[in-house]
Write a protein that holds these residues in place. Structure first.
Motif, PDB file in Angstrom:
ATOM      1  N   PRO A   1      -9.349  21.615  -2.369  1.00  0.00           N
ATOM      2  CA  PRO A   1      -9.251  22.016  -0.960  1.00  0.00           C
ATOM      3  C   PRO A   1     -10.410  21.442  -0.148  1.00  0.00           C
ATOM      4  O   PRO A   1     -11.473  21.149  -0.701  1.00  0.00           O
ATOM      5  N   SER A   2     -10.237  21.271   1.117  1.00  0.00           N
ATOM      6  CA  SER A   2     -11.224  20.567   1.934  1.00  0.00           C
ATOM      7  C   SER A   2     -12.583  21.253   1.948  1.00  0.00           C
ATOM      8  O   SER A   2     -13.614  20.588   2.061  1.00  0.00           O
ATOM      9  N   TRP A   3     -12.615  22.579   1.813  1.00  0.00           N
ATOM     10  CA  TRP A   3     -13.885  23.305   1.908  1.00  0.00           C
ATOM     11  C   TRP A   3     -14.662  23.269   0.591  1.00  0.00           C
ATOM     12  O   TRP A   3     -15.862  23.495   0.576  1.00  0.00           O
ATOM     13  N   LYS A   4     -13.985  22.932  -0.523  1.00  0.00           N
ATOM     14  CA  LYS A   4     -14.661  22.785  -1.815  1.00  0.00           C
ATOM     15  C   LYS A   4     -13.809  21.863  -2.677  1.00  0.00           C
ATOM     16  O   LYS A   4     -13.108  22.317  -3.585  1.00  0.00           O
ATOM     17  N   PRO A   5     -13.837  20.556  -2.413  1.00  0.00           N
ATOM     18  CA  PRO A   5     -12.901  19.623  -3.058  1.00  0.00           C
ATOM     19  C   PRO A   5     -13.052  19.603  -4.583  1.00  0.00           C
ATOM     20  O   PRO A   5     -14.135  19.343  -5.106  1.00  0.00           O
ATOM     21  N   GLN A   6     -11.952  19.896  -5.270  1.00  0.00           N
ATOM     22  CA  GLN A   6     -11.942  19.924  -6.727  1.00  0.00           C
ATOM     23  C   GLN A   6     -10.799  19.104  -7.326  1.00  0.00           C
ATOM     24  O   GLN A   6     -10.788  18.865  -8.529  1.00  0.00           O
ATOM     25  N   ARG A   7      -9.840  18.689  -6.495  1.00  0.00           N
ATOM     26  CA  ARG A   7      -8.680  17.956  -6.995  1.00  0.00           C
ATOM     27  C   ARG A   7      -8.462  16.691  -6.171  1.00  0.00           C
ATOM     28  O   ARG A   7      -8.554  16.704  -4.949  1.00  0.00           O
ATOM     29  N   ALA A   8      -8.176  15.599  -6.869  1.00  0.00           N
ATOM     30  CA  ALA A   8      -7.874  14.316  -6.212  1.00  0.00           C
ATOM     31  C   ALA A   8      -6.361  14.166  -6.153  1.00  0.00           C
ATOM     32  O   ALA A   8      -5.743  13.580  -7.044  1.00  0.00           O
ATOM     33  N   ILE A   9      -5.739  14.724  -5.099  1.00  0.00           N
ATOM     34  CA  ILE A   9      -4.278  14.705  -5.004  1.00  0.00           C
ATOM     35  C   ILE A   9      -3.782  13.889  -3.813  1.00  0.00           C
ATOM     36  O   ILE A   9      -2.580  13.746  -3.628  1.00  0.00           O
ATOM     37  N   ASP A  10      -4.702  13.361  -3.014  1.00  0.00           N
ATOM     38  CA  ASP A  10      -4.360  12.422  -1.947  1.00  0.00           C
ATOM     39  C   ASP A  10      -4.803  11.038  -2.405  1.00  0.00           C
ATOM     40  O   ASP A  10      -5.904  10.885  -2.949  1.00  0.00           O
ATOM     41  N   HIS A  11      -3.954  10.037  -2.185  1.00  0.00           N
ATOM     42  CA  HIS A  11      -4.245   8.716  -2.743  1.00  0.00           C
ATOM     43  C   HIS A  11      -3.933   7.607  -1.755  1.00  0.00           C
ATOM     44  O   HIS A  11      -3.028   7.728  -0.914  1.00  0.00           O
ATOM     45  N   ILE A  12      -4.681   6.509  -1.867  1.00  0.00           N
ATOM     46  CA  ILE A  12      -4.337   5.229  -1.256  1.00  0.00           C
ATOM     47  C   ILE A  12      -4.287   4.223  -2.403  1.00  0.00           C
ATOM     48  O   ILE A  12      -5.322   3.868  -2.967  1.00  0.00           O
ATOM     49  N   LEU A  13      -3.081   3.806  -2.757  1.00  0.00           N
ATOM     50  CA  LEU A  13      -2.871   2.888  -3.872  1.00  0.00           C
ATOM     51  C   LEU A  13      -2.508   1.516  -3.327  1.00  0.00           C
ATOM     52  O   LEU A  13      -1.737   1.411  -2.367  1.00  0.00           O
ATOM     53  N   VAL A  14      -3.043   0.467  -3.947  1.00  0.00           N
ATOM     54  CA  VAL A  14      -2.767  -0.895  -3.483  1.00  0.00           C
ATOM     55  C   VAL A  14      -2.350  -1.757  -4.663  1.00  0.00           C
ATOM     56  O   VAL A  14      -2.695  -1.470  -5.816  1.00  0.00           O
TER      57      VAL A  14
ATOM     58  N   ASN B   1       0.310  15.499  -4.140  1.00  0.00           N
ATOM     59  CA  ASN B   1       0.326  16.804  -4.799  1.00  0.00           C
ATOM     60  C   ASN B   1       0.137  16.697  -6.307  1.00  0.00           C
ATOM     61  O   ASN B   1       0.587  17.568  -7.064  1.00  0.00           O
ATOM     62  N   CYS B   2      -0.511  15.633  -6.769  1.00  0.00           N
ATOM     63  CA  CYS B   2      -0.815  15.492  -8.203  1.00  0.00           C
ATOM     64  C   CYS B   2      -1.952  14.494  -8.358  1.00  0.00           C
ATOM     65  O   CYS B   2      -2.195  13.655  -7.471  1.00  0.00           O
ATOM     66  N   VAL B   3      -2.642  14.591  -9.481  1.00  0.00           N
ATOM     67  CA  VAL B   3      -3.719  13.646  -9.786  1.00  0.00           C
ATOM     68  C   VAL B   3      -3.110  12.335 -10.269  1.00  0.00           C
ATOM     69  O   VAL B   3      -1.945  12.277 -10.679  1.00  0.00           O
ATOM     70  N   VAL B   4      -3.911  11.282 -10.250  1.00  0.00           N
ATOM     71  CA  VAL B   4      -3.363   9.951 -10.492  1.00  0.00           C
ATOM     72  C   VAL B   4      -2.960   9.732 -11.951  1.00  0.00           C
ATOM     73  O   VAL B   4      -2.116   8.880 -12.250  1.00  0.00           O
ATOM     74  N   ASP B   5      -3.540  10.508 -12.881  1.00  0.00           N
ATOM     75  CA  ASP B   5      -3.201  10.306 -14.293  1.00  0.00           C
ATOM     76  C   ASP B   5      -2.162  11.300 -14.807  1.00  0.00           C
ATOM     77  O   ASP B   5      -1.963  11.432 -16.013  1.00  0.00           O
ATOM     78  N   CYS B   6      -1.445  11.982 -13.913  1.00  0.00           N
ATOM     79  CA  CYS B   6      -0.375  12.869 -14.366  1.00  0.00           C
ATOM     80  C   CYS B   6       0.794  12.017 -14.864  1.00  0.00           C
ATOM     81  O   CYS B   6       0.950  10.853 -14.460  1.00  0.00           O
ATOM     82  N   PRO B   7       1.629  12.541 -15.768  1.00  0.00           N
ATOM     83  CA  PRO B   7       2.666  11.727 -16.415  1.00  0.00           C
ATOM     84  C   PRO B   7       3.607  11.026 -15.443  1.00  0.00           C
ATOM     85  O   PRO B   7       3.977   9.872 -15.665  1.00  0.00           O
ATOM     86  N   GLU B   8       4.000  11.709 -14.365  1.00  0.00           N
ATOM     87  CA  GLU B   8       4.994  11.102 -13.473  1.00  0.00           C
ATOM     88  C   GLU B   8       4.458   9.888 -12.725  1.00  0.00           C
ATOM     89  O   GLU B   8       5.230   9.047 -12.249  1.00  0.00           O
ATOM     90  N   MET B   9       3.128   9.750 -12.613  1.00  0.00           N
ATOM     91  CA  MET B   9       2.566   8.583 -11.939  1.00  0.00           C
ATOM     92  C   MET B   9       2.677   7.328 -12.788  1.00  0.00           C
ATOM     93  O   MET B   9       2.642   6.207 -12.272  1.00  0.00           O
ATOM     94  N   GLY B  10       2.814   7.509 -14.089  1.00  0.00           N
ATOM     95  CA  GLY B  10       2.857   6.363 -14.988  1.00  0.00           C
ATOM     96  C   GLY B  10       3.979   5.398 -14.670  1.00  0.00           C
ATOM     97  O   GLY B  10       3.796   4.171 -14.706  1.00  0.00           O
ATOM     98  N   SER B  11       5.166   5.909 -14.346  1.00  0.00           N
ATOM     99  CA  SER B  11       6.300   5.027 -14.077  1.00  0.00           C
ATOM    100  C   SER B  11       6.068   4.213 -12.808  1.00  0.00           C
ATOM    101  O   SER B  11       6.526   3.069 -12.700  1.00  0.00           O
TER     102      SER B  11
ATOM    103  N   VAL C   1       0.866  -1.180   0.000  1.00  0.00           N
ATOM    104  CA  VAL C   1       0.000   0.000   0.000  1.00  0.00           C
ATOM    105  C   VAL C   1       0.896   1.222   0.000  1.00  0.00           C
ATOM    106  O   VAL C   1       1.869   1.285   0.754  1.00  0.00           O
ATOM    107  N   LEU C   2       0.582   2.179  -0.843  1.00  0.00           N
ATOM    108  CA  LEU C   2       1.259   3.476  -0.840  1.00  0.00           C
ATOM    109  C   LEU C   2       0.199   4.541  -0.655  1.00  0.00           C
ATOM    110  O   LEU C   2      -0.733   4.634  -1.467  1.00  0.00           O
ATOM    111  N   MET C   3       0.331   5.337   0.404  1.00  0.00           N
ATOM    112  CA  MET C   3      -0.682   6.360   0.644  1.00  0.00           C
ATOM    113  C   MET C   3      -0.037   7.667   1.074  1.00  0.00           C
ATOM    114  O   MET C   3       1.084   7.687   1.577  1.00  0.00           O
ATOM    115  N   GLY C   4      -0.776   8.743   0.827  1.00  0.00           N
ATOM    116  CA  GLY C   4      -0.271  10.037   1.234  1.00  0.00           C
ATOM    117  C   GLY C   4      -0.761  11.167   0.368  1.00  0.00           C
ATOM    118  O   GLY C   4      -1.679  11.019  -0.448  1.00  0.00           O
ATOM    119  N   ASP C   5      -0.120  12.306   0.550  1.00  0.00           N
ATOM    120  CA  ASP C   5      -0.384  13.522  -0.222  1.00  0.00           C
ATOM    121  C   ASP C   5       0.616  13.532  -1.376  1.00  0.00           C
ATOM    122  O   ASP C   5       1.794  13.776  -1.179  1.00  0.00           O
TER     123      ASP C   5
END
Length: 252
Positions: A204-217, A176-186, A170-174
């Motif tokens: 942001p927590s008050w109006k969530p618009q970005r998925a930049i925190d992940h729990i990957l398994v 700071n990028c969405v899951v389909d950004c280029p650097e996630m591919g590797s 499991v890899l989890m955390g902040d």
């Protein structure tokens, strides 16, 4: 195959600070360097953490002026009733502020390893806890990645090398990028980690618009019920998920 269900949480707790709108970064900047009000936020986070079996923390202050010289990971472990906890201090600004990754667990890890992450600016890390014996054991990694894409690429390549030989991970955390950004591919090419089955906005927590925190398994594990939940008044929502782990991955 018999499995065991665990409940996981990943939370950027912003050192217990309160941010409820973008203007707070300026008008409430004092909350990031003074200890006022943080104990109340930590108690709320502890109640949330206490509903889980394994918790990964980011931006947990290990003891500086802004936290009242309280190790926030230790405080949360005690308040939420976790027998096992560890932290990885990464960045310190004099005695005013400091930041760490943290891991809380109801299961006893057989090993905990801290790795500094590469990047243009030092001060990022990945914290790894190993549960169960041998290479088939469960590995849980907690990371807080850089804002810049170039540094994130180096960090994700480094993490991929660490997790390459662990089938139950499991890899989890902040990130700071969405899951389909280029650097996630590797990361997905070099490990058995899989993209999440759903998009959960956390910032942001008050109006969530970005998925930049992940729990990957990895593909050997099954997760369901991923949802975003408030981590007190942090600028990130926390992620909670149910994880099914093969019994053999936790055997000792």
């Amino acid at each position: 195959m018999s499995t065991q269900r665990l409940k996981l949480l990943s939370a950027n707790i912003q050192a217990g600070s309160s941010t409820r709108r973008y203007s707070d970064y300026a008008t409430r900047s004092w909350s990031h360097v003074l200890p006022v009000g943080k104990r109340t936020s930590l108690d709320a986070i502890a109640r949330l953490a206490g509903e889980h079996d394994i918790v990964g923390l980011q931006e947990s202050d290990p003891g500086s002026w802004r936290s009242g010289f309280t190790n926030q990971t230790h405080y949360l472990a005690e308040r939420a009733g976790f027998d096992y906890w560890t932290h990885q201090p990464n960045r310190r600004v004099g005695n005013v502020a400091s930041s760490a990754n943290g891991l809380l667990s109801r299961l006893e890890p057989v090993e905990v390893v801290h790795h500094p992450l590469p990047g243009r600016i030092a001060g990022r890390g990945v914290l790894m806890g190993h549960f169960g014996d041998g290479p088939q054991g469960l590995t849980v990694a907690v990371a807080h990645l850089s804002l810049g894409a170039q540094s994130r690429q180096m960090q994700l390549d480094f993490i991929a090398e660490l997790l390459h030989d662990f089938p139950n991970a499991v890899l989890m955390g902040d990130f700071n990028c969405v899951v389909d950004c280029p650097e996630m591919g590797s990361l997905f090419r070099k490990t058995r980690l899989q993209p999440p089955g759903c998009t959960v906005h956390t910032f942001p927590s008050w109006k969530p618009q970005r998925a930049i925190d992940h729990i990957l398994v990895t593909d050997t594990l099954r997760c369901e019920g991923m949802r975003a939940v408030p981590a007190a008044f942090s600028d990130h929502l926390a992620l909670s998920v149910n994880l099914e782990v093969p019994d053999g991955a936790l055997a000792r």
